[in-house]
Design a protein around this motif. Structure first.
Motif, PDB file in Angstrom:
ATOM      1  N   LEU A  60      -2.280 -14.384  10.751  1.00  0.00           N
ATOM      2  CA  LEU A  60      -2.136 -13.246  11.676  1.00  0.00           C
ATOM      3  C   LEU A  60      -2.093 -11.950  10.890  1.00  0.00           C
ATOM      4  CD1 LEU A  60       0.201 -12.864  14.750  1.00  0.00           C
ATOM      5  CD2 LEU A  60       0.256 -11.168  12.938  1.00  0.00           C
ATOM      6  N   VAL A  61      -1.308 -11.959   9.808  1.00  0.00           N
ATOM      7  CA  VAL A  61      -1.179 -10.736   9.016  1.00  0.00           C
ATOM      8  C   VAL A  61      -2.540 -10.284   8.493  1.00  0.00           C
ATOM      9  CG1 VAL A  61      -0.262  -9.768   6.868  1.00  0.00           C
ATOM     10  CG2 VAL A  61       1.224 -11.120   8.351  1.00  0.00           C
ATOM     11  N   GLY A  62      -3.359 -11.286   8.089  1.00  0.00           N
ATOM     12  CA  GLY A  62      -4.653 -10.932   7.504  1.00  0.00           C
ATOM     13  C   GLY A  62      -5.757 -10.716   8.513  1.00  0.00           C
ATOM     14  N   ALA A  63      -5.482 -11.026   9.784  1.00  0.00           N
ATOM     15  CA  ALA A  63      -6.553 -10.988  10.789  1.00  0.00           C
ATOM     16  C   ALA A  63      -7.160  -9.581  10.926  1.00  0.00           C
ATOM     17  CB  ALA A  63      -6.015 -11.461  12.135  1.00  0.00           C
ATOM     18  N   ARG A  64      -8.467  -9.520  11.078  1.00  0.00           N
ATOM     19  CA  ARG A  64      -9.162  -8.230  11.173  1.00  0.00           C
ATOM     20  C   ARG A  64      -8.713  -7.443  12.398  1.00  0.00           C
ATOM     21  NH1 ARG A  64     -15.373  -8.013  10.560  1.00  0.00           N
ATOM     22  NH2 ARG A  64     -15.098  -6.535   8.831  1.00  0.00           N
ATOM     23  N   GLU A  65      -8.464  -8.165  13.517  1.00  0.00           N
ATOM     24  CA  GLU A  65      -8.167  -7.442  14.751  1.00  0.00           C
ATOM     25  C   GLU A  65      -6.717  -6.923  14.793  1.00  0.00           C
ATOM     26  OE1 GLU A  65      -8.346 -10.881  14.836  1.00  0.00           O
ATOM     27  OE2 GLU A  65      -7.292 -11.663  16.620  1.00  0.00           O
ATOM     28  N   VAL A  66      -5.958  -7.231  13.730  1.00  0.00           N
ATOM     29  CA  VAL A  66      -4.569  -6.755  13.700  1.00  0.00           C
ATOM     30  C   VAL A  66      -4.473  -5.517  12.803  1.00  0.00           C
ATOM     31  CG1 VAL A  66      -2.232  -7.299  12.891  1.00  0.00           C
ATOM     32  CG2 VAL A  66      -3.535  -9.000  14.191  1.00  0.00           C
ATOM     33  N   ASP A  67      -4.101  -4.378  13.394  1.00  0.00           N
ATOM     34  CA  ASP A  67      -3.954  -3.136  12.637  1.00  0.00           C
ATOM     35  C   ASP A  67      -2.574  -3.045  11.992  1.00  0.00           C
ATOM     36  OD1 ASP A  67      -5.626  -1.413  15.323  1.00  0.00           O
ATOM     37  OD2 ASP A  67      -6.475  -2.089  13.407  1.00  0.00           O
ATOM     38  N   ALA A  68      -1.564  -3.525  12.714  1.00  0.00           N
ATOM     39  CA  ALA A  68      -0.196  -3.401  12.208  1.00  0.00           C
ATOM     40  C   ALA A  68       0.635  -4.579  12.710  1.00  0.00           C
ATOM     41  CB  ALA A  68       0.435  -2.083  12.676  1.00  0.00           C
ATOM     42  N   VAL A  69       1.712  -4.870  11.990  1.00  0.00           N
ATOM     43  CA  VAL A  69       2.467  -6.105  12.214  1.00  0.00           C
ATOM     44  C   VAL A  69       3.924  -5.796  12.524  1.00  0.00           C
ATOM     45  CG1 VAL A  69       3.266  -8.250  11.137  1.00  0.00           C
ATOM     46  CG2 VAL A  69       0.967  -7.374  10.641  1.00  0.00           C
ATOM     47  N   ILE A  70       4.485  -6.591  13.471  1.00  0.00           N
ATOM     48  CA  ILE A  70       5.937  -6.572  13.656  1.00  0.00           C
ATOM     49  C   ILE A  70       6.456  -7.934  13.195  1.00  0.00           C
ATOM     50  CG2 ILE A  70       7.825  -6.544  15.327  1.00  0.00           C
ATOM     51  CD1 ILE A  70       6.274  -4.581  16.995  1.00  0.00           C
ATOM     52  N   LEU A  71       7.389  -7.922  12.248  1.00  0.00           N
ATOM     53  CA  LEU A  71       7.994  -9.161  11.781  1.00  0.00           C
ATOM     54  C   LEU A  71       9.315  -9.393  12.509  1.00  0.00           C
ATOM     55  CD1 LEU A  71       7.595  -9.259   7.883  1.00  0.00           C
ATOM     56  CD2 LEU A  71       6.128 -10.267   9.646  1.00  0.00           C
ATOM     57  N   ALA A  72       9.316 -10.383  13.394  1.00  0.00           N
ATOM     58  CA  ALA A  72      10.549 -10.770  14.091  1.00  0.00           C
ATOM     59  C   ALA A  72      10.846 -12.238  13.827  1.00  0.00           C
ATOM     60  CB  ALA A  72      10.404 -10.507  15.587  1.00  0.00           C
ATOM     61  N   SER A  73      10.405 -12.684  12.680  1.00  0.00           N
ATOM     62  CA  SER A  73      10.637 -14.061  12.261  1.00  0.00           C
ATOM     63  C   SER A  73      12.021 -14.165  11.633  1.00  0.00           C
ATOM     64  CB  SER A  73       9.570 -14.440  11.227  1.00  0.00           C
ATOM     65  OG  SER A  73       9.391 -13.379  10.293  1.00  0.00           O
ATOM     66  N   PRO A  74      12.504 -15.382  11.354  1.00  0.00           N
ATOM     67  CA  PRO A  74      13.816 -15.517  10.695  1.00  0.00           C
ATOM     68  C   PRO A  74      13.785 -14.852   9.319  1.00  0.00           C
ATOM     69  CG  PRO A  74      13.065 -17.617  11.566  1.00  0.00           C
ATOM     70  CD  PRO A  74      11.915 -16.666  11.689  1.00  0.00           C
TER      71      PRO A  74
ATOM     72  N   LEU B 162       6.135 -10.194   4.139  1.00  0.00           N
ATOM     73  CA  LEU B 162       6.029  -8.792   3.702  1.00  0.00           C
ATOM     74  C   LEU B 162       5.011  -8.658   2.588  1.00  0.00           C
ATOM     75  CD1 LEU B 162       9.795  -7.811   3.787  1.00  0.00           C
ATOM     76  CD2 LEU B 162       7.982  -6.697   5.086  1.00  0.00           C
ATOM     77  N   PHE B 163       5.042  -9.579   1.626  1.00  0.00           N
ATOM     78  CA  PHE B 163       4.063  -9.506   0.535  1.00  0.00           C
ATOM     79  C   PHE B 163       2.649  -9.613   1.086  1.00  0.00           C
ATOM     80  CE2 PHE B 163       6.621  -8.805  -2.966  1.00  0.00           C
ATOM     81  CZ  PHE B 163       7.716  -9.670  -3.025  1.00  0.00           C
ATOM     82  N   ALA B 164       2.503 -10.449   2.110  1.00  0.00           N
ATOM     83  CA  ALA B 164       1.176 -10.583   2.733  1.00  0.00           C
ATOM     84  C   ALA B 164       0.750  -9.257   3.375  1.00  0.00           C
ATOM     85  CB  ALA B 164       1.207 -11.697   3.773  1.00  0.00           C
ATOM     86  N   CYS B 165       1.680  -8.598   4.064  1.00  0.00           N
ATOM     87  CA  CYS B 165       1.347  -7.309   4.672  1.00  0.00           C
ATOM     88  C   CYS B 165       0.924  -6.312   3.604  1.00  0.00           C
ATOM     89  CB  CYS B 165       2.552  -6.752   5.443  1.00  0.00           C
ATOM     90  SG  CYS B 165       2.956  -7.684   6.943  1.00  0.00           S
ATOM     91  N   LEU B 166       1.676  -6.289   2.509  1.00  0.00           N
ATOM     92  CA  LEU B 166       1.335  -5.357   1.435  1.00  0.00           C
ATOM     93  C   LEU B 166      -0.039  -5.686   0.873  1.00  0.00           C
ATOM     94  CD1 LEU B 166       4.768  -5.061  -0.446  1.00  0.00           C
ATOM     95  CD2 LEU B 166       3.756  -3.484   1.210  1.00  0.00           C
ATOM     96  N   GLU B 167      -0.283  -6.975   0.684  1.00  0.00           N
ATOM     97  CA  GLU B 167      -1.564  -7.406   0.117  1.00  0.00           C
ATOM     98  C   GLU B 167      -2.718  -6.949   0.995  1.00  0.00           C
ATOM     99  OE1 GLU B 167      -1.601 -11.592  -0.674  1.00  0.00           O
ATOM    100  OE2 GLU B 167      -3.810 -11.635  -0.411  1.00  0.00           O
ATOM    101  N   HIS B 168      -2.536  -7.049   2.315  1.00  0.00           N
ATOM    102  CA  HIS B 168      -3.606  -6.666   3.225  1.00  0.00           C
ATOM    103  C   HIS B 168      -3.522  -5.212   3.665  1.00  0.00           C
ATOM    104  CE1 HIS B 168      -3.833 -11.129   3.732  1.00  0.00           C
ATOM    105  NE2 HIS B 168      -5.130 -10.855   3.800  1.00  0.00           N
ATOM    106  N   GLY B 169      -2.555  -4.490   3.107  1.00  0.00           N
ATOM    107  CA  GLY B 169      -2.445  -3.072   3.460  1.00  0.00           C
ATOM    108  C   GLY B 169      -2.086  -2.838   4.914  1.00  0.00           C
ATOM    109  N   LYS B 170      -1.338  -3.786   5.518  1.00  0.00           N
ATOM    110  CA  LYS B 170      -0.994  -3.655   6.928  1.00  0.00           C
ATOM    111  C   LYS B 170       0.381  -2.991   7.091  1.00  0.00           C
ATOM    112  CE  LYS B 170      -4.606  -5.913   8.381  1.00  0.00           C
ATOM    113  NZ  LYS B 170      -4.706  -7.211   9.043  1.00  0.00           N
ATOM    114  N   PRO B 171       0.458  -1.882   7.832  1.00  0.00           N
ATOM    115  CA  PRO B 171       1.778  -1.317   8.144  1.00  0.00           C
ATOM    116  C   PRO B 171       2.603  -2.361   8.881  1.00  0.00           C
ATOM    117  CG  PRO B 171       0.002   0.178   8.811  1.00  0.00           C
ATOM    118  CD  PRO B 171      -0.651  -1.110   8.438  1.00  0.00           C
ATOM    119  N   VAL B 172       3.901  -2.404   8.543  1.00  0.00           N
ATOM    120  CA  VAL B 172       4.738  -3.448   9.147  1.00  0.00           C
ATOM    121  C   VAL B 172       6.118  -2.914   9.515  1.00  0.00           C
ATOM    122  CG1 VAL B 172       5.317  -4.224   6.797  1.00  0.00           C
ATOM    123  CG2 VAL B 172       5.819  -5.720   8.736  1.00  0.00           C
ATOM    124  N   LEU B 173       6.522  -3.240  10.754  1.00  0.00           N
ATOM    125  CA  LEU B 173       7.897  -2.974  11.189  1.00  0.00           C
ATOM    126  C   LEU B 173       8.635  -4.294  11.027  1.00  0.00           C
ATOM    127  CD1 LEU B 173      10.084  -1.205  12.515  1.00  0.00           C
ATOM    128  CD2 LEU B 173       9.236  -1.987  14.743  1.00  0.00           C
TER     129      LEU B 173
END
Lengths: 354, 354, 354, 354
Positions: free
Chosen positions: B79-93, B101-112
């Motif tokens: 999901l984090v790497g998916a093309r159609e996702v511009d930004a991510v909300i992490l509500a996981s445990p 988070l490292f995945a978001c950084l790797e893909h350059g995705k803004p994350v809340l």
């Protein structure tokens, strides 16, 4: 997905507020057109909220702003009839509402009409009858207090029956100071009208008689202006409401309401927020104007209206509510002028609406 | 217009809340994907919020719902790497955050990222350093209290200097009852962490030492569980804060805060709303849980995050704030276990961030 | 009817207050003698409250003033021993109390002793032991808060068990500004001592350990003076109390207290009275000093003491309570100076009192 | 010293309260005689407050109780004329007041007369004229609210002019439930009469017209009983007051008042005391009856009356105030019955009193 495309007639303070609301905070709607006699103001707003340019250019809104091109249309009736406009917000002066409402009905456009519905009971009744002929509700009137979380909670509490039958409603409605060109009837028609709707809504009954008293006025108004005013509403179901409206309170904006029922009372509008202890005093700030108090109510009102339009419904005060308010205010102004209680001249609802 | 396309990792209570928020109340964003180990729950949510069907079918959302197809993606990293996702909300445990988070950084995705940033100070610091290498802020941590209108007003008042230098902060944080599997350190790590961020933010200073006291516990918890707890924070700039956290208060949810400065104090969280007189008592309801108190804060937080992402920024607590909170909580848990004050082990900010 | 004949040692602010109280508002007592090193002040008071003249002349008090001749006696020990004095109020400086208390015990005179009992735990213990030898309670200590209707109601509520076991007590104690010659230990010995008695009384337990923190002080005090201070009391029964004392709060006098128990909390000292809306604010006045807040408590305390003396009893804090408070304050001052928690050195009650 | 020797006519609830007050809490007065048709009750009270025995025996009161022998006198007029009685408190039923007041005037006895002065405006006026002939004020009427610290503070604030000219007064006066034999006019004559005095006193003006509305009554009263009632007072100086009286409020006793002036408003009666958080609610107790709210006011009223008698004066509402209240209540009852506003028939003050 198809956001509802909104056109706003009138972009003075209220209309501009709604425009901002649609663009920045509302889900499922887009602002597509505005109209205002003050063309410069309309264009400035259109540019600001387009995130690019006014009508004619395609403007990609930045992420986070549901903007896009906002077209400025000179003739409000043309806006109402425009193909790209799905629904209309009327924030024009009251005297323009009748014509614009009939246009909305003619074009089958759902419309959120800022109060007053129209300037007088007779034309309001005509609007009600015209809508009724269409067979579906298109008009919602902008009595936003119903959407204020405190008023909504109060309504819910009274409806639950937990406190028994509601008997009395004490209301206080204060502004810091009036604007220019202020006249005594404005207190009834523009301010007290909110309490008229609140009383009808909370009690579920029409107002049958109204007395508007004017004590010796505050020294803050010119001779001949009557401020504050104190009104007593007698409702058809036997309940009563009283209202103090004080436009030049000097302190700030305050709207408070206490409902008294058989087994208890409930009060809202007591304020809160940050409580400070400083300079020999404890307490909080009284807001300057209505925005702080009711901004959220407007957001909720507009979001729910938009959601309702999507379902082919309205979700708030109807045209009848606008008409009834106008009828009560006419009686109120008569009482203010005569110093006597005045019966409200209201058509029979079942006759009008079937 | 390009709504920001959001993917949410984790659709338990918090994640599902965010999903509803995006679809129904947020302007300028669309929910496009969800992920959760509980696939059934993810699919039910996706269907409900698509207004038609999950990924694969094209679902036209009704007017008023910024929905559309919501894709269920089994692997959160996908999901984090998916093309159609511009930004991510992490509500996981919390234990899953570091990797995601490292995945978001790797893909350059803004994350809340809902708190905690990660489960411990060391991995939080790694996240901070990794983001720093990228040269732009992508991570915002979900300490939503900063967006609560009362906390925001308090911050503004303290920053104005009107009351002089802030000296002390008294905090109370109460829940009605804990959930299953409750352990004493959760009070520090999951509850008190909010006051850690609030104290740092309101005072503009790091916390240098923490003492977590445990009085004789309430009879409402099993033997060995320490509830309530009472902590004292000593800040680097000389100010102090105290915090009562009481998870099994039995009454309801309450978050209150009083800032004491040289020339006055300011208190928030006193509640208000409808004040009732009934059954021999006057007063109001204490909410069941945090939602009533902070729903609006979450709405504002998410709306502002989305607006900020659109500008290529963050607009709230940073990864450093998440790291500092983790460091303080580690010291807090050590103090709870030892009964002693414990110094906070925090890296030097200028060294880490330049 | 035999009114109790009262002699007052020390007619500074507190003693003069008590004198007025006895003469104008208390039932069943008469002021017969006063003593003060400032003879002129004592004589002025005696004349004013005699309604005629000082000792030597027979002065008929006007109806409504339980006056009569008030004798000025230079030596306080002579006042204590005087035949016409049935009971004594000690409002002299703390350092004089030990000697004057021993004199009261020697002459078997009931005495209301303004706090502190004595200047240190050791001499306080001696007083306790001396009284114990007499076999009847003669000493009541002037911790007047127990008689404040709000504190009394709080005590009653906690004792009822309705809220379960009390766990924590949050206290705030603020003055507008300090007097001349102010030193940091005075915060503990003169101000915090009230919360020491309140905590012991409300929880029904001794305080076993105390930590007195000093944040970076307010700019309103000279270098070296520590104000505010923040203390944590650990009680023998496992409960805890925290106290903010802020003598130069700049705002006014405020004493607030929140007791937290297993099933709820109760707060007093929130103030009320006239709530005004003016000049952009709502709220009320914060009193200048302790008098407004505790005048009634003093009246009740003195009336009940007089009633109790009539029954051969005391009805309030005992000499032991005065001793325990002194012991805690000594530990508190040690903590303030060391920056460490300090155990309270208290004799075993059963050993001392049997 | 000569305590003022008091005789009390009528020892029902109110009279017994006053008796206790004199004996236990008032300075400068002694209870010497009581009278009541219920001789057993009078004797029981006399014994209880004598601290020994009734008249005939010499009873030494214990220290702390300004008692002594209390004589039971069967005939109230004999009590009024008794040599040993310096001043009289009338707590007999209203219909007995006229005769007893004339007796007090005849014997030159200062008298504190519980409201109402008499049962009707005409006889009240006669009492006023009779007292006026004597040339000195002997009668004080028991409108105790003037002595409530909150009402006194409100009066002081309004008189200061700080808020400008007072314009409106909103009043709420609620009881938990009525006693047996309750009739609608009692609301006006026994309850609303307090607001009549308060409005005249706070505004410094007579009430010229009154309208008493009766909404559909609460289901808690038998058919034909009108409760609550809502009155509007129009004052001679142009100000207005409104009053809700609700005797069967079911909740408890509540007296609240908001004065609205040109530059602000001030509210009293908001209650406070212990604020509890328990069982899902925050708030405090609503007192059962008037005693909690006004006990202190009665103490202050009686103490100040006694002090004033000692100076040959009164210090509170005069006979004229009692007469004016009766005149307004007569008009109020007429309005309640007619449903119309009714002008108050009041003699000209300068003509009557010169």
């Amino acid at each position: 997905m198809s956001d509802l495309r909104i056109g706003i007639v009138g972009v003075g303070a209220m209309g501009a507020d709604h425009a901002e609301r649609i663009v920045r905070r509302i889900s499922g709607a887009r602002l597509v057109a505005v109209s205002d006699p003050d063309t410069a103001r309309a264009e400035e707003l259109a540019v600001r909220l387009s995130g690019g340019g006014p009508a004619g250019g395609s403007a990609a809104a930045g992420a986070g702003a549901a903007g896009g091109a906002v077209r400025v249309i000179g003739d409000p009736l043309e806006l109402v009839g425009a193909r790209e406009v799905d629904a209309v917000i009327l924030a024009s002066p009251g005297f323009a509402h009748a014509e614009q409402l009939f246009a909305c009905l003619e074009h089958g456009k759902p419309v959120l009409c800022e109060k007053p519905l129209t300037m007088d009971a007779a034309s309001s009744l005509q609007v009600v009858e015209a809508e009724h002929k269409l067979g579906k509700p298109l008009i919602q009137v902008g009595f936003m207090r119903r959407f204020d979380p405190e008023y909504a909670a109060l309504k819910q509490l009274l409806d639950s029956g937990e406190l028994g039958r509601p008997l009395l409603l004490h209301n206080v409605h204060r502004n810091k100071a009036n604007g220019p060109g202020f006249r005594s009837e404005m207190i009834v028609r523009d301010s007290m009208v909110h309490e008229v709707d609140v009383a009808r809504w909370l009690f579920g009954s029409e107002i049958s008689r109204i007395t508007v008293h004017a004590p010796k006025p505050t020294g803050a108004v010119p001779d001949g202006v009557l401020d504050p005013q104190f009104a007593v509403f007698e409702l058809a179901n036997g309940a009563m409401a009283d209202v103090e409206v004080f436009v030049n309170f000097q302190v700030g904006y305050e709207v408070r309401c206490e409902a008294v029922a058989e087994r208890g009372s409930a009060t809202i509008g007591l304020g809160s927020g940050v409580v400070t202890r400083a300079a020999g005093h404890w307490g909080g700030a009284v807001p300057e104007d209505f925005r702080v108090r009711f901004d959220l109510a407007y957001d909720i009102e507009v979001q729910r209206w938009i959601d309702a339009v999507g379902r082919g419904e309205i979700d708030g005060p109807s045209a009848w509510d606008g008409y009834a308010a106008a009828a009560v205010c006419e009686a109120g102004i008569a009482s203010l002028n005569s110093g006597q209680p005045v019966a409200v001249d209201l058509a029979d609802r079942r006759t009008v609406l079937g």
